[in-house]
Scaffold this active site. Structure first.
Site, PDB file in Angstrom:
ATOM      1  CB  CYS A 170      -0.964  -0.050   1.174  1.00 42.57           C
ATOM      2  SG  CYS A 170      -2.171   1.287   1.209  1.00 42.57           S
ATOM      3  CG  ASP A 227      -6.699  -1.171  -5.149  1.00 40.95           C
ATOM      4  OD1 ASP A 227      -7.348  -0.206  -4.697  1.00 40.95           O
ATOM      5  OD2 ASP A 227      -5.570  -1.479  -4.734  1.00 40.95           O
ATOM      6  CG  HIS A 259      -5.827  -1.442  -1.360  1.00 44.78           C
ATOM      7  ND1 HIS A 259      -4.863  -1.017  -2.263  1.00 44.78           N
ATOM      8  CD2 HIS A 259      -5.410  -1.010  -0.137  1.00 44.78           C
ATOM      9  CE1 HIS A 259      -3.926  -0.358  -1.623  1.00 44.78           C
ATOM     10  NE2 HIS A 259      -4.224  -0.339  -0.334  1.00 44.78           N
TER      11      HIS A 259
END
Length: 291
Positions: A170, A227, A259
């Protein structure tokens, strides 16, 4: 309240009466940030420390003690080095486990707590406050300086920095791309669902798409087609930008993943894709001279 909730509350309680940075150092590699709760305990992978040296070391950068979770094979030197860059939730239990997984494969894995100057990410009550009060105040330049210092430490503590890699998740996935552009000694990287584009400002003056052409290392990008925060068109933009340089970076996009599909402690975890991505990570490092 499950064990993970209790651990988080216990850590927060221990912060009272302690210097904030001392508390952060003590908490590195343990528990989970309050903003990341609830934890899906049944999915959490736990890698033991048998045969490893593990623990928190400190690297001083411009007068600040930056705590770093370290994991490596016991008694070994000349080890390939992997920088492990966390999500916005800091170096918690999952990130420490990733470092131990890498150490089991023969790496010196180092996961620095890069938010230490700006607050305790474990204590932020929600993601919005965490981003506003800590993440948005952590500039790329500061992160690069910290990672540079960690690499220097590795070179004098059993690591072979001619075999240097980076991986991140991330926020750390974005840093993986950015640091590869910053440090030409990086030979390989694996960016897990890191943002590629965005608005520029003093804290983030550039993004991966802006530095892609200058990246020399080969980066493997692992992304989810579902995502919501990283549109597929930004991956195409990144591919086009990379094509202007010499990097042989590639992307793998998992059609059923969103995600944070590697985060085994979160509901977003997709076991099959996480395991496939991990196998690809190890193979990528080896194929690019980091093993």
């Amino acid at each position: 309240m499950n064990d993970f909730h209790r651990d988080a509350q216990s850590l927060i309680g221990e912060a009272e009466g302690m210097d904030r940075r001392d508390f952060i150092k003590a908490a590195v590699g343990t528990g989970f940030a309050a903003a990341a709760l609830p934890v899906v305990a049944q999915n959490v992978i736990k890698t033991d420390s048998a045969g490893l040296e593990t623990g928190v070391i400190t690297v001083k950068v411009a007068g600040t003690d930056v705590p770093v979770y370290r994991a490596q094979p016991a008694g070994k030197t000349g080890l390939p080095v992997v920088l492990v860059v966390s999500e916005i939730f800091g170096v918690h239990e999952h990130i420490a486990d990733v470092a131990r997984r890498l150490a089991k494969e023969g790496y010196l894995a180092l996961a620095p707590e890069l938010f230490v100057r700006h607050g305790d990410v474990r204590n932020a009550p929600n993601v919005a406050d965490l981003i506003k009060n800590i993440i948005a105040k952590t500039p790329d330049s500061e992160v690069f300086a910290d990672l540079d210092a960690v690499v220097e430490w590795a070179g004098t503590h059993g690591g072979d920095t001619n075999r240097l890699a980076i991986t991140g998740f991330c926020w750390g996935g974005r840093i993986t791309w950015m640091y590869a552009a910053h440090n030409p000694k990086i030979k390989a990287g694996v960016a897990w669902y890191g943002r590629l584009t965005g608005e520029t400002h003093a804290v983030y003056p550039r993004h991966p798409v802006d530095v892609a052409a200058s990246i020399k290392a080969n980066i493997l990008g692992l992304y989810g087609a579902k995502d919501q925060g990283i549109p597929l068109e930004t991956i195409e933009q990144m591919k086009a930008a990379l094509a202007k340089g010499s990097s042989k970076s590639v992307f793998v996009v998992y059609p059923d993943a969103g995600h944070a599909f590697h985060a085994d402690y979160r509901p977003s975890y997709v076991a099959a894709d996480a395991k496939d991505g991990w196998k690809r990570t190890l193979a990528w490092f080896k194929a690019n001279g980091v093993a």
